[in-house]
Write a protein that holds these residues in place. Structure first.
Motif, PDB file in Angstrom:
ATOM      1  N   ASP A 266       9.131 -12.591 -16.436  1.00  0.00           N
ATOM      2  CA  ASP A 266       8.695 -13.332 -17.626  1.00  0.00           C
ATOM      3  C   ASP A 266       7.407 -14.102 -17.358  1.00  0.00           C
ATOM      4  O   ASP A 266       7.184 -14.632 -16.265  1.00  0.00           O
ATOM      5  CB  ASP A 266       9.786 -14.314 -18.066  1.00  0.00           C
ATOM      6  N   LEU A 267       6.573 -14.173 -18.375  1.00  0.00           N
ATOM      7  CA  LEU A 267       5.343 -14.958 -18.400  1.00  0.00           C
ATOM      8  C   LEU A 267       4.271 -14.432 -17.452  1.00  0.00           C
ATOM      9  O   LEU A 267       3.309 -15.137 -17.129  1.00  0.00           O
ATOM     10  CB  LEU A 267       5.625 -16.437 -18.091  1.00  0.00           C
ATOM     11  N   THR A 268       4.413 -13.192 -17.013  1.00  0.00           N
ATOM     12  CA  THR A 268       3.393 -12.577 -16.158  1.00  0.00           C
ATOM     13  C   THR A 268       2.870 -11.304 -16.798  1.00  0.00           C
ATOM     14  O   THR A 268       3.558 -10.653 -17.589  1.00  0.00           O
ATOM     15  CB  THR A 268       3.943 -12.245 -14.755  1.00  0.00           C
ATOM     16  N   SER A 269       1.640 -10.944 -16.435  1.00  0.00           N
ATOM     17  CA  SER A 269       1.043  -9.724 -16.980  1.00  0.00           C
ATOM     18  C   SER A 269       0.337  -8.891 -15.912  1.00  0.00           C
ATOM     19  O   SER A 269      -0.260  -7.873 -16.236  1.00  0.00           O
ATOM     20  CB  SER A 269       0.032 -10.080 -18.082  1.00  0.00           C
ATOM     21  N   THR A 270       0.434  -9.325 -14.657  1.00  0.00           N
ATOM     22  CA  THR A 270      -0.234  -8.612 -13.574  1.00  0.00           C
ATOM     23  C   THR A 270       0.609  -8.694 -12.306  1.00  0.00           C
ATOM     24  O   THR A 270       1.201  -9.734 -12.018  1.00  0.00           O
ATOM     25  CB  THR A 270      -1.623  -9.213 -13.272  1.00  0.00           C
ATOM     26  N   VAL A 271       0.656  -7.597 -11.576  1.00  0.00           N
ATOM     27  CA  VAL A 271       1.207  -7.593 -10.221  1.00  0.00           C
ATOM     28  C   VAL A 271       0.073  -7.221  -9.281  1.00  0.00           C
ATOM     29  O   VAL A 271      -0.570  -6.188  -9.442  1.00  0.00           O
ATOM     30  CB  VAL A 271       2.364  -6.596 -10.054  1.00  0.00           C
ATOM     31  N   LYS A 272      -0.189  -8.089  -8.278  1.00  0.00           N
ATOM     32  CA  LYS A 272      -1.202  -7.806  -7.270  1.00  0.00           C
ATOM     33  C   LYS A 272      -0.519  -7.581  -5.927  1.00  0.00           C
ATOM     34  O   LYS A 272       0.292  -8.399  -5.488  1.00  0.00           O
ATOM     35  CB  LYS A 272      -2.201  -8.963  -7.154  1.00  0.00           C
ATOM     36  N   ALA A 273      -0.853  -6.472  -5.299  1.00  0.00           N
ATOM     37  CA  ALA A 273      -0.339  -6.147  -3.966  1.00  0.00           C
ATOM     38  C   ALA A 273      -1.531  -5.814  -3.093  1.00  0.00           C
ATOM     39  O   ALA A 273      -2.282  -4.884  -3.401  1.00  0.00           O
ATOM     40  CB  ALA A 273       0.624  -4.969  -4.045  1.00  0.00           C
ATOM     41  N   HIS A 274      -1.721  -6.547  -2.020  1.00  0.00           N
ATOM     42  CA  HIS A 274      -2.940  -6.416  -1.226  1.00  0.00           C
ATOM     43  C   HIS A 274      -2.823  -5.454  -0.056  1.00  0.00           C
ATOM     44  O   HIS A 274      -3.829  -5.102   0.546  1.00  0.00           O
ATOM     45  CB  HIS A 274      -3.380  -7.799  -0.727  1.00  0.00           C
ATOM     46  N   ASN A 275      -1.608  -5.017   0.270  1.00  0.00           N
ATOM     47  CA  ASN A 275      -1.450  -4.089   1.392  1.00  0.00           C
ATOM     48  C   ASN A 275      -0.279  -3.158   1.117  1.00  0.00           C
ATOM     49  O   ASN A 275       0.878  -3.506   1.346  1.00  0.00           O
ATOM     50  CB  ASN A 275      -1.222  -4.852   2.706  1.00  0.00           C
ATOM     51  N   ARG A 276      -0.618  -1.959   0.640  1.00  0.00           N
ATOM     52  CA  ARG A 276       0.395  -0.941   0.380  1.00  0.00           C
ATOM     53  C   ARG A 276      -0.091   0.395   0.961  1.00  0.00           C
ATOM     54  O   ARG A 276      -1.301   0.613   1.123  1.00  0.00           O
ATOM     55  CB  ARG A 276       0.633  -0.759  -1.135  1.00  0.00           C
ATOM     56  N   PRO A 277       0.834   1.317   1.265  1.00  0.00           N
ATOM     57  CA  PRO A 277       0.398   2.633   1.724  1.00  0.00           C
ATOM     58  C   PRO A 277      -0.386   3.349   0.632  1.00  0.00           C
ATOM     59  O   PRO A 277      -0.124   3.150  -0.565  1.00  0.00           O
ATOM     60  CB  PRO A 277       1.710   3.357   2.045  1.00  0.00           C
ATOM     61  N   VAL A 278      -1.345   4.163   1.032  1.00  0.00           N
ATOM     62  CA  VAL A 278      -2.179   4.833   0.033  1.00  0.00           C
ATOM     63  C   VAL A 278      -1.398   5.878  -0.753  1.00  0.00           C
ATOM     64  O   VAL A 278      -1.855   6.304  -1.826  1.00  0.00           O
ATOM     65  CB  VAL A 278      -3.418   5.471   0.680  1.00  0.00           C
ATOM     66  N   ASP A 279      -0.234   6.287  -0.253  1.00  0.00           N
ATOM     67  CA  ASP A 279       0.625   7.221  -0.989  1.00  0.00           C
ATOM     68  C   ASP A 279       1.908   6.533  -1.448  1.00  0.00           C
ATOM     69  O   ASP A 279       2.965   7.155  -1.517  1.00  0.00           O
ATOM     70  CB  ASP A 279       0.942   8.448  -0.141  1.00  0.00           C
ATOM     71  N   ASP A 280       1.815   5.252  -1.750  1.00  0.00           N
ATOM     72  CA  ASP A 280       2.982   4.471  -2.170  1.00  0.00           C
ATOM     73  C   ASP A 280       3.723   5.201  -3.298  1.00  0.00           C
ATOM     74  O   ASP A 280       3.118   5.589  -4.300  1.00  0.00           O
ATOM     75  CB  ASP A 280       2.522   3.098  -2.670  1.00  0.00           C
ATOM     76  N   PRO A 281       5.043   5.393  -3.158  1.00  0.00           N
ATOM     77  CA  PRO A 281       5.804   6.058  -4.228  1.00  0.00           C
ATOM     78  C   PRO A 281       5.690   5.385  -5.585  1.00  0.00           C
ATOM     79  O   PRO A 281       5.909   6.036  -6.614  1.00  0.00           O
ATOM     80  CB  PRO A 281       7.248   6.022  -3.707  1.00  0.00           C
ATOM     81  N   VAL A 282       5.334   4.079  -5.604  1.00  0.00           N
ATOM     82  CA  VAL A 282       5.216   3.411  -6.902  1.00  0.00           C
ATOM     83  C   VAL A 282       4.156   4.084  -7.770  1.00  0.00           C
ATOM     84  O   VAL A 282       4.229   4.018  -9.015  1.00  0.00           O
ATOM     85  CB  VAL A 282       4.912   1.913  -6.729  1.00  0.00           C
ATOM     86  N   LEU A 283       3.191   4.752  -7.165  1.00  0.00           N
ATOM     87  CA  LEU A 283       2.158   5.436  -7.941  1.00  0.00           C
ATOM     88  C   LEU A 283       2.733   6.591  -8.765  1.00  0.00           C
ATOM     89  O   LEU A 283       2.084   7.071  -9.700  1.00  0.00           O
ATOM     90  CB  LEU A 283       1.055   5.951  -7.013  1.00  0.00           C
ATOM     91  N   HIS A 284       3.941   7.023  -8.415  1.00  0.00           N
ATOM     92  CA  HIS A 284       4.632   8.060  -9.192  1.00  0.00           C
ATOM     93  C   HIS A 284       5.628   7.467 -10.184  1.00  0.00           C
ATOM     94  O   HIS A 284       6.243   8.197 -10.954  1.00  0.00           O
ATOM     95  CB  HIS A 284       5.355   9.032  -8.257  1.00  0.00           C
ATOM     96  N   LEU A 285       5.791   6.151 -10.152  1.00  0.00           N
ATOM     97  CA  LEU A 285       6.727   5.484 -11.055  1.00  0.00           C
ATOM     98  C   LEU A 285       6.034   4.816 -12.226  1.00  0.00           C
ATOM     99  O   LEU A 285       6.678   4.507 -13.225  1.00  0.00           O
ATOM    100  CB  LEU A 285       7.527   4.421 -10.279  1.00  0.00           C
ATOM    101  N   VAL A 286       4.721   4.591 -12.115  1.00  0.00           N
ATOM    102  CA  VAL A 286       4.001   3.886 -13.170  1.00  0.00           C
ATOM    103  C   VAL A 286       3.612   4.849 -14.295  1.00  0.00           C
ATOM    104  O   VAL A 286       3.382   6.034 -14.073  1.00  0.00           O
ATOM    105  CB  VAL A 286       2.742   3.185 -12.615  1.00  0.00           C
TER     106      VAL A 286
END
Length: 412
Positions: A266-286
């Motif tokens: 709640d009350l947020t509109s951005t998620v910042k992550a400064h260190n993730r793998p370049v093939d992070d599975p989240v890139l397939h979830l968005v």
């Protein structure tokens, strides 16, 4: 002055570390941060150079174990706390420190040395190659949805005090170490388990204290996320930001559940992550990868201190029989031709040979390829690897590659 390198006496740590802080800007660190690095410092692996009574050069190393392709966790020197006083540049201090340090690493029987660089241009001349990359994400959660595989809705999430949850989080972390090359093993009882909890107010930049959410299934912790929440408002309403520190999970459903939570606070509109793998599975979830603001930079720099020992410590993705002509001016014991033979899932053999070379490269390129995250074929395209036998680049590049990108999840 001379460039005599000496081993740090624990009684001199405060002055030694103060010279390091000054070299990195002089602003100093919070007391809790300084105390942690004091506890983690291995004084017998910490070096310095003095001019009179003043420390003007520093370098240290941690005794790490790092995951390599194939899942083995092998010893490595974690180079750290390297500095030269601004008043003493270009006098050979850094070279003297690197010389002594690599000699010590070799004497300890560690075949690999790794570091993270404040300036990546510094360490190539000492044989370090960029072995992993890291990505940063800035996800517009007002427009991006995070989906999940079957079972995501079965995952239960709950808040926990970070200090209370450290054992559960470290248990998850320990189980994922061998899944991706580049992870540093750390035990719950070690000082390194304290690093993710470090939370000085001066570093929050207006965000909340560290928060922790655990993902559970059938009463078992299967994942965790640690983050800060920064509240911001404008005339249109809330536009807060979630600053992700780390997130890990044992299975895809747990991972998706944690990311879905992070993207819907709640009350947020951005998620910042400064260190993730370049093939992070989240890139397939968005739902919209364009609105995730992916940027890439160097991560872990790797240096083979013992070519044969390092290449035999990992496994290879495909069968390979290749003769490498290795140049290494700084550690000349690595110079010469090495035959590497391996089959998938089996122990590799790397021995000196007089046979004709198939590839010519420096130890820097070998370090870059070692963890499987950087392609020998791509480096050949840049001219840093020379093919001396037709087809050798493709064969070696396929063997050195790995299923997932190498990644260092936290600094040191």
């Amino acid at each position: 002055m001379t460039t005599d390198v000496r081993v740090l006496d624990p009684a001199d740590w405060d002055a030694w570390y103060a010279s390091l802080e000054r070299a990195f800007g002089g602003s100093g660190e919070a007391a809790e941060e300084r105390a942690l690095w004091n506890d983690l410092t291995e004084c017998d692996r910490s070096l310095g150079i003095r001019d009179g009574g003043e420390w003007v050069g520093t370098a240290g190393a941690f005794s790490f174990r790092i995951s390599v392709p194939g899942g083995a966790v092998v010893p490595a020197a974690g180079v750290t706390m390297v500095s030269v006083a601004a008043t003493h540049r270009r006098r050979g201090l850094l070279t003297a420190l690197m010389r002594r340090q690599l000699d010590d690493v070799r004497a300890r029987g560690e075949s690999l040395s790794v570091l993270t660089a404040s300036e990546p241009a510094i360490y190539g001349r000492f044989g370090y190659g960029i072995g992993t990359l890291q990505g940063s994400l800035e996800i517009d959660t007002g427009r991006v949805e995070v989906s999940g595989p079957p079972g995501t809705d079965d995952v239960r999430l709950r808040f926990a005090r970070p200090a209370d949850a450290v054992a559960a989080c470290e248990a998850v972390y320990a189980r994922v170490v061998s899944r991706r090359p580049g992870f540093l093993a750390r035990g719950t009882g070690s000082g390194w388990a304290r690093l993710p909890l470090l939370d000085p107010v001066s570093e929050r930049q207006g965000a909340s204290p560290l928060q922790c959410v655990l993902a559970e299934r059938d009463g078992e912790v299967v994942g965790y996320a640690r983050y800060h929440n920064k509240s911001e408002w404008d005339a249109r309403g809330p536009r807060g930001t979630v600053h992700l520190r780390d997130v890990e999970a044992l299975d895809p459903a747990g991972y998706a559940a944690l990311w879905r939570f992070l993207a819907s606070i709640d009350l947020t509109s951005t998620v910042k992550a400064h260190n993730r793998p370049v093939d992070d599975p989240v890139l397939h979830l968005v739902s919209d990868i364009r609105r995730c603001g992916m940027r890439v930079r160097d991560g872990l720099h790797a240096r083979l201190v013992d070519v044969a020992g390092a290449l035999q410590a990992r496994t290879y993705r495909t069968a390979v029989d290749v003769v490498l002509d290795v140049s290494d001016a700084f550690c000349p014991w690595n110079e010469g031709r090495w035959r590497l033979t391996a089959d998938p899932g089996k122990a590799a053999v790397c021995e000196r040979t007089r046979d004709a070379a198939d590839l010519s490269l420096s130890v820097r390129e070998l370090g870059a390829a070692f963890l499987g995250g950087r392609s020998l074929a791509v480096m050949a395209g840049a001219g840093w690897v020379r093919e001396l036998r037709s087809g050798a680049v493709g064969e070696a590049s396929a063997a050195f590659g790995w299923d997932v990108a190498a990644w260092l999840p936290h600094g040191f």
